[in-house]
Design a protein around this motif. Structure first.
Motif, PDB file in Angstrom:
ATOM      1  N   MET A   1       6.239 -52.266 -29.113  1.00  0.00           N
ATOM      2  CA  MET A   1       7.096 -51.214 -27.435  1.00  0.00           C
ATOM      3  C   MET A   1       6.123 -51.663 -26.338  1.00  0.00           C
ATOM      4  SD  MET A   1       8.778 -48.720 -28.195  1.00  0.00           S
ATOM      5  CE  MET A   1       9.110 -47.643 -29.236  1.00  0.00           C
ATOM      6  N   THR A   2       4.682 -52.534 -26.669  1.00  0.00           N
ATOM      7  CA  THR A   2       4.657 -52.892 -25.643  1.00  0.00           C
ATOM      8  C   THR A   2       5.032 -53.933 -25.373  1.00  0.00           C
ATOM      9  OG1 THR A   2       2.166 -51.752 -25.176  1.00  0.00           O
ATOM     10  CG2 THR A   2       1.654 -53.903 -24.312  1.00  0.00           C
TER      11      THR A   2
ATOM     12  N   ARG B   1       9.398 -46.563 -42.798  1.00  0.00           N
ATOM     13  CA  ARG B   1       8.788 -45.298 -42.505  1.00  0.00           C
ATOM     14  C   ARG B   1       7.207 -45.350 -42.508  1.00  0.00           C
ATOM     15  NH1 ARG B   1      11.038 -42.136 -46.363  1.00  0.00           N
ATOM     16  NH2 ARG B   1      12.937 -42.311 -46.059  1.00  0.00           N
ATOM     17  N   ASP B   2       6.606 -46.021 -42.906  1.00  0.00           N
ATOM     18  CA  ASP B   2       5.165 -46.258 -42.972  1.00  0.00           C
ATOM     19  C   ASP B   2       4.447 -47.081 -41.943  1.00  0.00           C
ATOM     20  OD1 ASP B   2       5.033 -44.580 -44.919  1.00  0.00           O
ATOM     21  OD2 ASP B   2       4.817 -46.251 -46.895  1.00  0.00           O
ATOM     22  N   ILE B   3       5.226 -47.460 -40.979  1.00  0.00           N
ATOM     23  CA  ILE B   3       4.639 -48.460 -40.086  1.00  0.00           C
ATOM     24  C   ILE B   3       3.385 -47.424 -39.038  1.00  0.00           C
ATOM     25  CG2 ILE B   3       6.872 -47.571 -38.639  1.00  0.00           C
ATOM     26  CD1 ILE B   3       6.611 -50.600 -36.885  1.00  0.00           C
ATOM     27  N   SER B   4       2.727 -48.086 -39.045  1.00  0.00           N
ATOM     28  CA  SER B   4       1.383 -47.315 -38.756  1.00  0.00           C
ATOM     29  C   SER B   4       1.198 -47.674 -36.961  1.00  0.00           C
ATOM     30  CB  SER B   4      -0.299 -48.291 -38.395  1.00  0.00           C
ATOM     31  OG  SER B   4       0.031 -49.627 -37.946  1.00  0.00           O
ATOM     32  N   ASN B   5       0.228 -46.772 -36.533  1.00  0.00           N
ATOM     33  CA  ASN B   5       0.964 -45.944 -35.111  1.00  0.00           C
ATOM     34  C   ASN B   5       1.036 -47.290 -33.887  1.00  0.00           C
ATOM     35  OD1 ASN B   5       0.703 -43.844 -35.660  1.00  0.00           O
ATOM     36  ND2 ASN B   5      -0.378 -42.500 -35.228  1.00  0.00           N
ATOM     37  N   ARG B   6      -0.344 -48.472 -34.611  1.00  0.00           N
ATOM     38  CA  ARG B   6      -1.125 -49.147 -33.655  1.00  0.00           C
ATOM     39  C   ARG B   6       0.062 -50.367 -33.964  1.00  0.00           C
ATOM     40  NH1 ARG B   6      -6.817 -51.843 -35.671  1.00  0.00           N
ATOM     41  NH2 ARG B   6      -7.083 -49.770 -34.996  1.00  0.00           N
TER      42      ARG B   6
ATOM     43  N   LEU C   1       3.190 -49.795 -33.817  1.00  0.00           N
ATOM     44  CA  LEU C   1       4.713 -49.800 -33.211  1.00  0.00           C
ATOM     45  C   LEU C   1       4.054 -49.762 -31.732  1.00  0.00           C
ATOM     46  CD1 LEU C   1       7.037 -47.197 -32.843  1.00  0.00           C
ATOM     47  CD2 LEU C   1       6.136 -45.731 -33.160  1.00  0.00           C
ATOM     48  N   LEU C   2       2.944 -49.710 -31.390  1.00  0.00           N
ATOM     49  CA  LEU C   2       2.058 -49.616 -30.202  1.00  0.00           C
ATOM     50  C   LEU C   2       2.651 -50.879 -29.714  1.00  0.00           C
ATOM     51  CD1 LEU C   2       1.293 -47.961 -27.525  1.00  0.00           C
ATOM     52  CD2 LEU C   2      -1.208 -48.759 -28.387  1.00  0.00           C
TER      53      LEU C   2
ATOM     54  N   THR D   1      18.413 -58.120 -15.217  1.00  0.00           N
ATOM     55  CA  THR D   1      17.684 -56.003 -15.656  1.00  0.00           C
ATOM     56  C   THR D   1      18.518 -55.019 -14.214  1.00  0.00           C
ATOM     57  OG1 THR D   1      15.861 -56.660 -14.249  1.00  0.00           O
ATOM     58  CG2 THR D   1      15.316 -56.240 -16.578  1.00  0.00           C
TER      59      THR D   1
ATOM     60  N   GLY E   1       8.736 -53.859 -23.600  1.00  0.00           N
ATOM     61  CA  GLY E   1       8.088 -53.564 -22.520  1.00  0.00           C
ATOM     62  C   GLY E   1       7.443 -54.710 -21.902  1.00  0.00           C
ATOM     63  N   CYS E   2       6.709 -56.177 -22.124  1.00  0.00           N
ATOM     64  CA  CYS E   2       6.559 -57.115 -20.989  1.00  0.00           C
ATOM     65  C   CYS E   2       7.920 -58.077 -21.540  1.00  0.00           C
ATOM     66  CB  CYS E   2       5.339 -57.563 -22.094  1.00  0.00           C
ATOM     67  SG  CYS E   2       3.390 -57.168 -22.218  1.00  0.00           S
TER      68      CYS E   2
ATOM     69  N   LEU F   1      10.773 -56.982 -21.701  1.00  0.00           N
ATOM     70  CA  LEU F   1      11.409 -56.424 -19.285  1.00  0.00           C
ATOM     71  C   LEU F   1      10.876 -57.104 -18.531  1.00  0.00           C
ATOM     72  CD1 LEU F   1      13.946 -54.821 -20.133  1.00  0.00           C
ATOM     73  CD2 LEU F   1      13.016 -52.670 -20.214  1.00  0.00           C
ATOM     74  N   LEU F   2       9.571 -56.857 -18.587  1.00  0.00           N
ATOM     75  CA  LEU F   2       8.844 -56.563 -17.693  1.00  0.00           C
ATOM     76  C   LEU F   2       8.947 -58.425 -17.041  1.00  0.00           C
ATOM     77  CD1 LEU F   2       7.066 -55.746 -14.963  1.00  0.00           C
ATOM     78  CD2 LEU F   2       5.301 -56.932 -16.137  1.00  0.00           C
TER      79      LEU F   2
END
Lengths: 166, 280
Positions: free
Chosen positions: B17-18, B6-11, B13-14, B32, B21-22, B24-25
């Motif tokens: 996620m990025t 739960r304590d994973i930082s926003n940075r 997480l970003l 796909t 996304g890469c 996936l790209l």
């Protein structure tokens, strides 16, 4: 954050965006419901929720788009950026929200177009409609959709009214 | 453990996620595309419903729309027919010019064919053309390009045919030179865009025309096939000459050719059966 409600909302918006919105298109341009949702969650949610919702909405846009990847990154990064930016500027009034949706849509479209160039078969097109038309149409109808979305997601939004006098 | 998750930082997480996304790209679009197809398949009913609603809103006047569709179909059909007519006219004009220039072909049926592929490398020198048995083509019929003989039909399908060029290593034609009194000799394909006449008794000058002799039923009069490019003494017999012949046109650049059908529907004998040995 009601994640189940978010998933239902996202699926419905994606299905509407896939084909049904063609009925209200004007000169080949139609509003982007996913872009409006992106702006809503980026403005009214906490950063962690905004990051997850932004990338999820981007993934949904890719599922009905020409290829996968550009939308996820484009929506995810611009949504996250807007979330952090909304800490410093007030986006409670509808005109500001409209401008925000337009700028957000333009930035996401440009980013998706650039990222699609990395793919073997570039699929996103740099058309006037994609860069300006869709963000403009979304900016016009978007602020009016914020209220029903907020009601569904149980998120309270405050709209400041213009103050007259001193 | 649960708290750590739960304590994973926003940075972080970003970043994750990025990174997703890469991936996936950069994932191949074949994979796909299947994901997108699955989504469309799972939600096909609501998507179909949406499509129906969209179409119904656009089709305000069904009769007018049907009329418009029919008109569009007819217009497209007319456009296709006009293009076909123009193409046929061009072919007729081209064939008429050939007839005008070559009086010997006046009685022959000429079939114009587009070149699909041209194989000019090595010993195999062949063309694949878009006319076949359905158009009256048969084996051994002569093929014209730029008013000269470039080869013979070597294989026929219903709608396509293969042309063996005079430079193909399996090609063998009876030819004569423009010099009067010359008996026909065999010209063999040598590959790489050249043909040779071996053991010729006569020495031929460079640039002299080499004519394919007449093949009754296939070619009613001699026609040019190539020109002498080199004439040198035979290695084994100093009294004989080896003559190198180049085609009279650039076969590799031909967009279309013309097949001479002098005996449409008739029984065509092979060249050797018809001609016998050269010089006889």
């Amino acid at each position: 954050m009601h994640w189940l409600r978010f998933v239902v909302l996202l699926v419905v918006a994606t299905l509407l965006q896939a084909d049904l919105l063609n009925a209200i298109e004007v000169r080949g341009t139609r509003p982007d419901l996913l872009l409006i949702l992106l702006a809503f969650f980026a403005i009214f949610c906490e950063p962690k929720e905004a990051i997850i919702t932004s990338f999820s909405i981007g993934l949904a846009a890719d599922l009905i788009g020409p290829s996968m990847g550009p939308g996820t990154l484009g929506f995810g990064l611009t949504g996250t950026g807007l979330c952090y930016l909304s800490k410093y500027i007030s986006l409670q009034r509808m005109p500001f929200q409209a401008v925000t949706i337009f700028v957000l849509g333009f930035a996401a479209a440009v980013l998706a177009y650039l990222l699609s160039g990395l793919q073997t078969q570039p699929s996103y097109q740099k058309t006037f409609g994609a860069l300006f038309g869709t963000p403009l149409y979304s900016a016009i109808v978007g602020p009016f959709l914020f209220l029903p979305v907020a009601w569904w997601m149980h998120i309270k939004i405050e709209r400041r009214r213009r103050r007259f006098g001193y | 453990m649960a708290r750590k998750r739960r304590d994973i930082s926003n940075r972080m997480l970003l970043v994750w996620m990025t990174l997703a996304g890469c991936i996936l790209l950069l994932t191949p679009q074949k994979i796909t595309g299947k994901v997108q197809g699955t989504f469309t398949h799972v939600f096909r009913f609501p998507l179909h419903l949406g499509r129906s609603i969209t179409l119904s809103t656009r089709m305000t006047d069904t009769a007018a729309y049907a009329s418009q569709r029919t008109t569009e179909q007819y217009e497209n059909h007319i456009a296709n027919l006009a293009a076909e007519l123009e193409r046929r006219n061009q072919q007729i004009e081209a064939l008429a010019k050939i007839r005008y220039r070559q009086h010997a072909l006046a009685g022959a049926s000429l079939v114009m064919a587009d070149v699909i592929t041209a194989n000019m490398a090595g010993s195999r020198n062949e063309l694949l053309i878009n006319r076949g048995q359905n158009d009256g083509l048969e084996l051994d019929q002569f093929v014209l390009g730029e008013n000269c003989i470039i080869g013979t039909v070597s294989y026929v399908w219903s709608r396509q045919a293969k042309v063996r060029l005079i430079t193909d290593s399996s090609s063998q034609l009876a030819v004569t030179s423009t010099k009067s009194g010359q008996k026909p000799v065999w010209m063999f394909g040598a590959g790489n865009g050249e043909a040779v006449i071996r053991w010729s008794k006569a020495r031929l000058a460079d640039g002299e025309n080499i004519m394919v002799r007449q093949y009754p039923g296939l070619l009613d009069c001699p026609m040019i096939a190539g020109r002498v490019s080199e004439c040198k003494k035979n290695d084994q017999n100093a009294l004989l000459w080896d003559i190198t012949v180049r085609p009279a046109c650039d076969v590799a650049m031909l967009p279309s050719v013309t097949v001479i059908v002098t005996n449409p529907g008739g029984v065509v004998q092979t060249q050797k059966e018809r001609l016998g040995a050269p010089g006889q």
